[in-house]
Design a protein around this motif. Structure first.
Motif, mmCIF file in Angstrom:
data_model
loop_
_atom_site.group_PDB
_atom_site.id
_atom_site.type_symbol
_atom_site.label_atom_id
_atom_site.label_comp_id
_atom_site.label_asym_id
_atom_site.label_seq_id
_atom_site.Cartn_x
_atom_site.Cartn_y
_atom_site.Cartn_z
ATOM 1 N N ASN A 156 0.851 -1.166 0.000
ATOM 2 C CA ASN A 156 0.000 0.000 0.000
ATOM 3 C C ASN A 156 0.894 1.226 0.000
ATOM 4 O O ASN A 156 1.574 1.508 0.976
ATOM 5 C CB ASN A 156 -0.863 -0.066 1.270
ATOM 6 C CG ASN A 156 -1.823 1.090 1.378
ATOM 7 O OD1 ASN A 156 -1.661 2.108 0.714
ATOM 8 N ND2 ASN A 156 -2.817 0.920 2.221
ATOM 9 N N ALA A 193 0.192 4.406 -0.099
ATOM 10 C CA ALA A 193 -0.218 5.493 0.793
ATOM 11 C C ALA A 193 0.313 5.235 2.196
ATOM 12 O O ALA A 193 0.757 6.155 2.898
ATOM 13 C CB ALA A 193 -1.729 5.609 0.803
ATOM 14 N N ASP A 245 3.948 5.988 2.266
ATOM 15 C CA ASP A 245 4.168 7.433 2.286
ATOM 16 C C ASP A 245 4.086 7.956 3.713
ATOM 17 O O ASP A 245 4.900 8.766 4.147
ATOM 18 C CB ASP A 245 3.124 8.142 1.423
ATOM 19 C CG ASP A 245 3.272 7.809 -0.050
ATOM 20 O OD1 ASP A 245 4.348 7.295 -0.430
ATOM 21 O OD2 ASP A 245 2.329 8.042 -0.810
ATOM 22 N N GLU A 266 4.412 1.227 -5.156
ATOM 23 C CA GLU A 266 4.075 1.731 -6.463
ATOM 24 C C GLU A 266 4.996 2.866 -6.769
ATOM 25 O O GLU A 266 4.843 3.972 -6.298
ATOM 26 C CB GLU A 266 2.646 2.245 -6.477
ATOM 27 C CG GLU A 266 1.704 1.162 -6.819
ATOM 28 C CD GLU A 266 0.443 1.800 -7.282
ATOM 29 O OE1 GLU A 266 -0.568 1.534 -6.658
ATOM 30 O OE2 GLU A 266 0.516 2.596 -8.231
ATOM 31 N N ALA A 322 5.595 4.882 -9.176
ATOM 32 C CA ALA A 322 5.163 6.190 -9.645
ATOM 33 C C ALA A 322 4.450 6.951 -8.537
ATOM 34 O O ALA A 322 4.611 8.154 -8.380
ATOM 35 C CB ALA A 322 4.261 6.030 -10.842
ATOM 36 N N ALA A 323 3.665 6.220 -7.757
ATOM 37 C CA ALA A 323 2.869 6.891 -6.736
ATOM 38 C C ALA A 323 3.729 7.359 -5.576
ATOM 39 O O ALA A 323 3.318 8.198 -4.788
ATOM 40 C CB ALA A 323 1.780 5.952 -6.235
ATOM 41 N N GLY A 324 4.932 6.815 -5.482
ATOM 42 C CA GLY A 324 5.733 7.116 -4.297
ATOM 43 C C GLY A 324 6.722 8.237 -4.480
ATOM 44 O O GLY A 324 7.522 8.514 -3.578
ATOM 45 N N VAL A 325 6.681 8.899 -5.654
ATOM 46 C CA VAL A 325 7.694 9.920 -5.936
ATOM 47 C C VAL A 325 7.772 10.960 -4.822
ATOM 48 O O VAL A 325 8.847 11.396 -4.434
ATOM 49 C CB VAL A 325 7.416 10.579 -7.300
ATOM 50 C CG1 VAL A 325 8.360 11.744 -7.520
ATOM 51 C CG2 VAL A 325 7.569 9.561 -8.403
ATOM 52 N N ARG A 377 11.098 12.069 -2.819
ATOM 53 C CA ARG A 377 11.592 13.427 -2.752
ATOM 54 C C ARG A 377 11.800 13.843 -1.289
ATOM 55 O O ARG A 377 12.814 14.434 -0.935
ATOM 56 C CB ARG A 377 10.590 14.363 -3.414
ATOM 57 C CG ARG A 377 11.224 15.665 -3.841
ATOM 58 C CD ARG A 377 10.425 16.328 -4.902
ATOM 59 N NE ARG A 377 9.079 16.656 -4.424
ATOM 60 C CZ ARG A 377 8.356 17.653 -4.919
ATOM 61 N NH1 ARG A 377 8.825 18.377 -5.898
ATOM 62 N NH2 ARG A 377 7.162 17.901 -4.455
ATOM 63 N N ILE A 407 11.712 5.934 -11.852
ATOM 64 C CA ILE A 407 11.024 6.652 -12.915
ATOM 65 C C ILE A 407 11.952 7.714 -13.498
ATOM 66 O O ILE A 407 12.681 8.379 -12.757
ATOM 67 C CB ILE A 407 9.800 7.347 -12.331
ATOM 68 C CG1 ILE A 407 8.969 6.334 -11.593
ATOM 69 C CG2 ILE A 407 9.027 8.063 -13.404
ATOM 70 C CD1 ILE A 407 7.536 6.411 -11.879
ATOM 71 N N LYS A 408 11.889 7.852 -14.791
ATOM 72 C CA LYS A 408 12.691 8.898 -15.459
ATOM 73 C C LYS A 408 12.325 10.264 -14.880
ATOM 74 O O LYS A 408 11.153 10.557 -14.657
ATOM 75 C CB LYS A 408 12.380 8.912 -16.942
ATOM 76 C CG LYS A 408 12.962 7.757 -17.725
ATOM 77 C CD LYS A 408 14.170 8.193 -18.540
ATOM 78 C CE LYS A 408 14.970 7.016 -19.066
ATOM 79 N NZ LYS A 408 15.065 5.843 -18.184
ATOM 80 N N GLY A 409 13.330 11.079 -14.672
ATOM 81 C CA GLY A 409 13.060 12.435 -14.185
ATOM 82 C C GLY A 409 13.219 12.571 -12.689
ATOM 83 O O GLY A 409 13.206 13.672 -12.160
ATOM 84 N N THR A 410 13.361 11.435 -12.000
ATOM 85 C CA THR A 410 13.465 11.528 -10.543
ATOM 86 C C THR A 410 14.923 11.423 -10.082
ATOM 87 O O THR A 410 15.170 11.340 -8.882
ATOM 88 C CB THR A 410 12.673 10.399 -9.856
ATOM 89 O OG1 THR A 410 13.208 9.146 -10.299
ATOM 90 C CG2 THR A 410 11.204 10.474 -10.177
ATOM 91 N N ALA A 436 -2.484 -7.314 -14.191
ATOM 92 C CA ALA A 436 -2.566 -6.021 -14.854
ATOM 93 C C ALA A 436 -2.211 -4.935 -13.860
ATOM 94 O O ALA A 436 -2.646 -4.963 -12.714
ATOM 95 C CB ALA A 436 -3.982 -5.817 -15.368
ATOM 96 N N GLY A 437 -1.416 -3.994 -14.287
ATOM 97 C CA GLY A 437 -1.095 -2.866 -13.415
ATOM 98 C C GLY A 437 0.190 -3.049 -12.619
ATOM 99 O O GLY A 437 0.653 -2.111 -12.012
#
Ligand SMILES: Nc1ncnc2c1ncn2[C@@H]1O[C@H](COP(=O)(O)OP(=O)(O)OP(=O)(O)O)[C@@H](O)[C@H]1O
Ligand SMILES: Nc1ncnc2c1ncn2[C@@H]1O[C@H](COP(=O)(O)OP(=O)(O)OP(=O)(O)O)[C@@H](O)[C@H]1O
Ligand SMILES: [Mg+2]
Ligand SMILES: [Mg+2]
Lengths: 329, 494, 326, 321
Positions: free
Chosen positions: C44, C46, C49, C71, C73-76, C80, C97-100, C144-145
């Protein structure tokens, strides 16, 4: 007189919450540092918003099991709608969810079906729709735009935008359930469906409102959290229901409907949060968290049932002779 | 003010109301009288929007109205106090006063509601009750008064009170009477359903009598006496319905000595013999049922002792009393009398599973023998044995609810309202079967609010009024009038 | 000596792979003189986080963080926040993820693209060797996902492009045998006579697929080639040749190398740009003195599909049996 | 007397078509339609495949039907209990051998069922109570497995898990046998009757001297035994157990019961309906799988089917009343 016994009940629950808090605060400095408290408050936002909605349906004598799937769907929609702006997207999603919830309530009332059964169906269906809408992929806010979601992580002292949203929602729901006719009707139909009907309460309205609010709050939770994270997965939020229901039950929302308070929900919520966060922060393995939450919940509901039965017997004994006696079930 | 014409209503195949008419003027109190089951409550429920009528028209102040829900009814200016309480326990008293009242505004604080509720509570004599108190802490009488306060709070053109005083003491009844008078004086049309003669004569201007679902033209109260009113209510007698009384009776089987329990105000002493049928006659709330429930182990005995076959008897649960061969059949067949969705044989064998099973398995042979035995004893058509109990007619459902107890070969059969919701034909049959069981040595004690049934079926009659036993008399020496007097107005009979 | 506390955020160790990961991390932390605290979430993001927030709020001085998002993407946001604490952050298991890049010190963990690619190589190799006609086949992938499922499927498909024909990609509802069996037992008979190969993303699913194939009269290795590509769970089907081969993906070593990377950074004080695959030396783990790169990948040494090959296979001094059958 | 008159024609018309007939009709219809659309569908082999796919879910759904029939709606703890029992079975077989392991697993299952049944008879809300129990069971599974795969090496188990007597998988045999036995028990055993009557009307049951609490306990023990059978088969088939087994399965069991048309008010329906419901869902899933429906679409369709079935059966019942 009864008002005080009601607050005594809440005080008892508050006591439980404080005990849990103290147990962990003795070991974890983050339980009293401002940043730590802020983090604790933040951690309660997701299940807290959902619990408020679940509480409303429970008070109405119903039960909305579909909140987790709906929150996931809302998250997907919110991220998809992100281009129209953070707040417009949240507002649209909340409205859509409210409409879905109202429709659920309308159908439940119309068909006259047990809401737990109905929402088991929608629980599966909403999850499917979330997968469909997302193309079975995690939806991302474009990384270059992610700064736009920073507004959601703004802090004001120990509060963040999110935890303020939780408290604002709780305050609104509290006011709504306490000071408005429509809110009191939710309590009325939960406390006595046929009595309320006979007294002229329109049953459909409170049912629709309870389910609409439940869905809207689940939608708000899903949208806020997904936007804050900048991404939404169609598979997320599946363990949300347990925590929300646990918060309600520990907070004294009656399984039979008609009883409970929003303050209680918040107490129950933080009771669970203090426990789960504390166990995890101590580095305890997952099974310990799982056992602790499950056992706490079982103990609370069993104790409450036994207590209620005893109190019922006591009341019967104290009551003046009454002509209408039912065979105890 | 109000004119209801040609109102008809069926429940399933039972016709409860047939072309009933009722007319009430503003400022008048119309008493609605009739025996139990005559259809009084059904009629007022139709007006209150709780039940839909099958046919008929309703006019209020000369305008035809359609009433499809309690809301419609309220909008038309009707306020209603139900026979079954409609108080929501988990709400406060003040909230119950304004329950369903949309005129009180969308926003309401507990305090403002409480202030608003106080005058109405005062009018019904609940000044000592805190409006913020939860209704669950109120006694039944107080709850009834809260309902009347609710009725007063509505600016109603028509007020309906369905047996508002059944649960009240004399002092409280005075309050209700005062409230009703105020309503009428303010120009409200009041429909007052009651079984209490005194109230009829004190309050009402006219009386409408319902009998077997039909109405009769209203009568000026002033032109009536207690006796003539009772005659109107009873109508023609159906004496041929009842079997002959007991010829021989055995030793005492059930004895109550100074027993008191919830719902009784004074201790009860009784003795019932083998083969005897004892009727406990009384209105709803008179305490007659409490005696049965103490014997059945449903209601704890607060003080006093009970004896069964000479030995002390103190059942704590239904299972206890069943084990002692005492069977109990409540007055709510639908709730706890039958398994509507199961077949008749399954219903009949339910209390006696050990008699139809071998090695923990149900034997179809034994079960069919068992059910056929009961069916024959109790006159249940064998063709019905394949049906679901819920699909039987009321009369046959009652036979199933009673007959299933024969399976445990009881010594004592306790029955509340043996023929509630049962029509005439089946009624006679049930009486016949009960009597023949008594002749075979069973002791039957039944509670009933139906005078004819009490008089026709029982050997002895104990009459109850308001939580007290009035007297025990033999059926032979009683008349319908004497029974009615005992149960609705014992002081008049004294 | 006591070098301080490392805090690792991981999903629940009810998943045995994660359990292994935690053991490996624990072992390396002990060896390097760190104390490791593992904070688990119930699959999970959230929850994770909020755990991150909580940890940061505690004000505890830490030697570094290891972050395994549920996840990615969700954990960016959490990532940070961790990076802003000033302590080094090692990302593990989920390819960042790219960009992080600014938010983490180094990635140390598996490479799911590589895993898919390795599986494709094993399969193509088996096709060439076994003489089984290889054309049409199917991919049974993770639910999926799940991003690891996406990555592995992509890695595999890129590697077989133009060589094999993918009939269908069917997601399961889980990662274990029962789910794999459910799907394979329906896909195989429906496409009988067409399927020549199956790629299942891990060996648990592959083993179940092999069982389903057998039940449908197809002999794995003869009539159909099945590859999972990462050893996971029961190795029986690899040892008896039913699965065309596998590669060691060790949770133990992944956790180990994540902590090692952190240790390297703390002693060397710098990160080299670019990526590296740690050497798949069978006998000894890579030295702590090696430089740490921005991307440090766990090697996926391939293992042949026989008892002997399996017995011989080792990675960094631990046998395949130890590393795969957790 | 009026009661001796025969059934009136309207009353005769009111007698309902048994629900399982609807389910069978749906199965046949879907089979035919799917067979036309997808040629590979309507083969005998595929039918076996479908029954096999329905077996594992079906076995638990049969147990779940006991819970529903006894008037306790349904349980949300079956999957977690399955994982716990799987771990227990694997551990016990490892230490005690197959037979003793099996016995130990059944014993734990029965205890778990009793604990749930008793709690529910106190609390009164089966859904919430089992939701709480599910976290406990999942935690116990993790605790006992030590977060590792628990392997077994037992030929008997392997034979049990992978055997195909007469070409039909053992799981399917067990499914069919269990469906029939459960059906017979509900119809013929005294406890079965107790369960049915308690579900039909708990108040009448109490008033008839029946032990409704016992009925609830028996129902949950039956469910637990079904779960234990599933766990044993699954562990045997793959020779291993893990703490995260069966995650997310709960709704499959419930869906089978609902689609099978077992009345949720209790006291009606039979385990056979749950079995048929499992087959119907497996059929639909198989059809969707073979036609490349995405996971989301599959889930939406199943959710829709559940809503449709419950709504339709509910309305059907209401019209009859
Ligand atoms: N919901 C129902 N279903 C079937 N029959 C009913 C229902 N409600 C009432 N009846 C039957 O309708 C008849 C009239 O009932 P009603 O309650 O109107 O009588 P009443 O005159 O108010 O009697 P009482 O003096 O006991 O209150 C009774 O025979 C009763 O059994
Ligand atoms: N829900 C139902 N489903 C099927 N048949 C029904 C249902 N309700 C009633 N019936 C049948 O309809 C017929 C008429 O019912 P009704 O209640 O009028 O019987 P009755 O003639 O009044 O009998 P009794 O004298 O026993 O009350 C009966 O044969 C009854 O079995
Ligand atoms: Mg009445
Ligand atoms: Mg009838």
């Amino acid at each position: 007189m009864k008002v005080s016994s009601r607050s005594a009940d809440l005080l008892g629950r508050l006591g439980l919450m404080l005990i849990v808090y103290l147990v962990f605060a003795l070991h974890l400095p983050s339980y009293y540092s401002p940043a730590g408290v802020a983090a604790l408050l933040d951690s309660a936002v997701l299940s807290g918003l959902v619990a408020l909605g679940v509480a409303l349906t429970m008070i109405a004598g119903e039960m909305d099991l579909s909140v987790g799937s709906l929150a996931a769907l809302a998250g997907i929609l919110a991220v998809k709608l992100f281009p129209i702006g953070v707040f417009p997207s949240i507002i649209v999603v909340v409205l859509v969810c409210a409409a879905i919830g109202a429709l659920q309530g309308w159908l439940i009332h119309r068909i006259g079906i047990n809401s737990m059964i109905f929402t088991v169906g929608t629980l599966i269906a909403f999850r499917g729709i979330a997968l469909l809408v997302s193309g079975e992929k995690t939806q991302l806010v474009p990384l270059e735009d992610i700064a736009a979601t920073d507004i959601l992580i703004g802090k004001f002292g120990i509060f963040s935008v999110l935890s303020l949203a939780l408290f604002a929602a709780a305050a609104l729901i509290f006011a709504f359930t306490r000071w408005t006719l429509w809110g009191r009707e939710i309590f009325a139909i939960g406390g006595g469906r046929s009595e309320s009907r006979a007294a002229g309460v329109p049953i459909r309205r409170p049912i629709m409102i309870a389910f609409a609010l439940s869905a809207a709050l689940a939608g708000l939770a899903g949208a806020l959290l997904s936007l804050k994270a900048g991404s939404a997965s169609p598979l997320s939020y599946d363990s949300l229901l347990l925590e929300a229901v646990a918060a309600c039950l520990i907070g004294g929302i009656s399984l039979k409907g008609g009883k409970g308070s929003i303050v209680g929900v918040l107490i129950g919520l933080f009771c669970i949060r203090f426990l789960v966060t504390g166990i995890a922060a101590l580095g305890a393995p997952f099974w310990a968290q799982s056992l602790a939450t499950g056992l706490l919940l079982i103990i609370v509901i069993v104790a409450e049932a036994i207590f209620a039965a005893a109190a019922g017997r006591f009341r019967l004994a104290m009551r003046r002779p009454a002509p209408i006696i039912k065979v105890p079930a | 003010m109000l004119r209801m014409t040609n109102i008809s209503k069926r429940y399933g195949a039972t016709e409860v109301l047939r072309e009933v008419a009722l007319e009430v003027r503003s400022g008048e109190v119309m008493a609605l009288m009739g025996e139990n089951g005559a259809g009084k409550s059904t009629l007022v429920k139709i007006l209150a929007g709780i039940e839909p009528a099958d046919a008929g028209t309703i006019e209020i102040a000369g305008e035809p109205v359609t009433i499809r829900s309690p809301r419609h009814s309220q909008a038309a200016g009707v306020a209603y106090v139900a026979q079954e309480l409609s108080i929501v326990e988990s709400l406060s008293v003040a909230e119950n006063v304004f329950l369903g009242d949309t005129d009180a505004g969308l926003f309401r604080s507990p305090r403002s509601l409480s202030t608003k509720a106080r005058p109405f509570l005062l009018k019904v004599g609940l000044e000592q009750v805190d409006p913020l108190e939860l209704a669950e802490n109120l006694s039944v009488a107080e709850r009834q008064l809260v309902e009347i306060a609710r009725l007063l709070s509505r600016k109603a053109r028509i007020a309906i009170l369905d047996e508002p005083t059944a649960a009240l003491s004399d002092a409280e009844i005075l309050r209700v009477k005062g409230a009703v008078r105020t309503l009428a004086d303010n120009g409200c049309a009041v429909i007052y359903v009651t079984h209490r003669m005194a109230e009829v004569f004190e309050l009402s201007t006219r009386v409408t009598v319902l009998r077997n679902g039909r109405s009769f033209p209203s009568i000026e109260t002033a032109s009536l006496t207690v006796d003539t009113l009772i005659e109107h209510m009873l109508g023609r007698k159906l004496e041929q319905m009842f079997p002959a009384r007991a010829t021989r009776m055995g030793e005492s089987v059930v004895e109550l000595d100074q027993c008191i329990g919830h719902g009784l105000l004074a201790p009860i002493s009784l003795s019932v013999r083998r083969g005897e049928i004892l009727a406990l006659a009384g209105q709803v709330g008179s305490g007659a049922n409490a005696v049965l429930r103490m014997l059945a182990g449903v209601l704890p005995v607060a003080s006093g002792t009970m004896k069964l076959r000479g030995a002390a008897f103190a059942p704590h649960s239904i299972a206890d009393s069943i084990a002692a061969k005492v069977a109990y059949c409540s007055d709510d067949r639908k709730r706890d009398g039958i398994f509507a969705v199961r077949s008749v044989p399954e219903n009949l064998s339910a209390p006696a599973l050990d008699r139809v099973s071998r090695l923990q398995m149900i034997s179809p042979v034994m079960e069919s023998r068992h059910t056929r035995g009961i069916a024959e004893l109790f006159g249940i058509d064998l063709a019905y044995l394949t049906r679901l109990a819920g699909n039987l007619s009321g009369g046959n459902q009652q036979k199933v609810a009673l007959g299933k107890w024969l399976g445990i070969e009881p010594d004592v059969l306790l029955v509340e309202e043996p023929t509630r919701g049962v029509d005439v034909g089946a009624r006679a049959e049930i009486y016949r079967h009960l009597r023949s069981l008594a002749e075979r040595g069973l002791t039957v004690i039944f509670a009933s609010s139906d005078t004819q049934e009490v008089l026709g079926l029982a050997d002895q009659i104990a009459t109850f009024y308001h939580g007290r036993m009035v007297r025990v008399v033999s059926a032979e020496s009683s008349t319908p009038e004497s029974i009615v007097r005992d149960v609705i107005h014992p002081t008049l009979a004294a | 000596e006591d070098k301080g506390v490392i805090v690792a955020f991981v999903p629940s160790s009810t998943n045995p792979y994660i359990g292994q990961w935690a053991k490996g991390a624990q072992a390396k932390a002990g060896e390097l003189g760190y104390t490791l605290k593992v904070i688990e979430n119930n699959f999970n993001q959230a929850e994770q986080d909020s755990q991150v927030q909580q940890q940061l709020a505690s004000g505890e001085k830490v030697a570094g963080y290891v972050w395994w998002p549920f996840e990615n993407a969700a954990g960016v946001g959490s990532l940070r926040a961790l990076s802003q604490s000033g302590a080094p952050v090692i990302v593990s298991n989920q390819y960042p993820i790219k960009g992080t890049e600014a938010y983490w010190t180094a990635y140390a963990g598996a490479n799911d693209f590589l895993s898919g690619k390795t599986a494709a190589e094993i399969l193509l190799d088996a096709c060439a060797k076994s003489g089984v006609k290889c054309d049409k086949g199917a991919i049974i992938r993770f639910p999926a996902g799940v991003s690891a499922g996406d990555d592995r499927a992509t890695g595999f498909q890129d590697a077989v492009k133009g060589k094999l024909d993918v009939l269908t990609v069917v997601p399961t509802a889980g990662f274990l045998e029962d789910e794999g069996y459910k799907v394979a037992a329906q896909i195989i008979p429906a496409n009988k006579g067409q399927l020549t190969w199956l790629y299942t993303e891990n060996d648990s699913l592959a083993g179940a697929a092999a069982q389903a194939a057998r039940e449908n009269g197809l002999v794995p290795g003869k009539d159909i080639l099945i590859v999972g590509g990462t050893c996971h769970g029961d190795s029986k089907h690899v040892k008896n040749g039913e699965i065309a081969g596998t590669a060691i993906q060790s949770g133990y070593w992944e956790g180990w190398m994540a902590v090692q990377a952190l240790g390297k950074f703390n002693t060397q004080g710098k990160v080299q740009d670019g990526e590296t695959y740690l050497a798949d030396n069978p006998d000894a783990p890579p030295a702590d003195s090696d430089p740490v790169f921005k991307y440090n990948f766990l090697p996926n040494p391939a293992v042949g599909n026989s008892q002997a090959a399996y017995d011989a296979a080792k990675m960094w001094g631990k046998s395949a049996d130890e590393l795969c059958n957790f | 007397m009026s009661i001796m008159t025969d059934v009136s024609p309207s009353a005769a018309r009111r007698r309902s078509v048994p629900r399982f007939v609807w389910v069978i009709a749906a199965i046949v219809a879907l089979y035919l339609v799917a067979g036309v659309i997808t040629p590979s569908f309507a083969t005998f082999d595929n039918m076996l495949v479908i029954v096999r796919a329905a077996s594992i879910t079906g076995i638990v759904a049969i147990g779940m039907s006991y819970v529903t029939i006894s008037g306790n709606l349904f349980a949300l703890s079956a999957a977690a209990l399955g994982a716990f029992l799987a771990v227990i079975f694997a551990l016990a077989v490892g230490h005690l051998g197959f037979a003793a392991g099996l016995a130990a697993t059944l014993l734990v299952a029965i205890l778990a069922g009793m604990a749930q049944g008793l709690s529910i008879s106190v609390v009164g809300n089966p859904i919430i109570t089992t939701l709480a129990f599910s976290t406990v069971f999942r935690g116990l599974a993790a605790l006992f497995s030590g977060n590792s795969i628990v392997r077994i090496d037992s030929d008997i188990a392997l034979a049990l898990g992978t055997g195909r007597p007469l070409g039909v998988p053992t799981q399917s045999w067990a499914f069919i046998a269990l469906a029939l036995v459960s059906w017979a028990l509900i119809r013929r055993a005294r406890l079965g009757r107790l369960l049915v009557l308690s579900g039909a009307n708990p108040q009448t049951a109490i008033a008839s001297g029946l032990n409704v609490r016992l009925a609830t306990v028996v129902a949950f023990v039956a469910l637990s035994v079904g779960v234990a059978i599933m766990a044993v088969f699954t562990v045997s088939q793959f020779s291993q157990a893990k703490a995260d087994l069966f995650a997310g399965y709960d709704f499959d069991y419930i869906a089978a019961v609902l689609v099978g048309g077992i009345a949720l008010r209790g006291g009606q329906g039979s385990p056979l309906q749950a079995a048929l419901g499992a087959i119907l869902i497996a059929l639909l899933q198989n059809f969707m799988l073979l036609n490349g429906f995405t996971a989301g679409l599959r889930m939406t369709v199943v959710g829709g089917l559940v809503l449709l079935a419950t709504g339709a059966f509910h309305l059907l019942q209401r019209r009859l009343r």
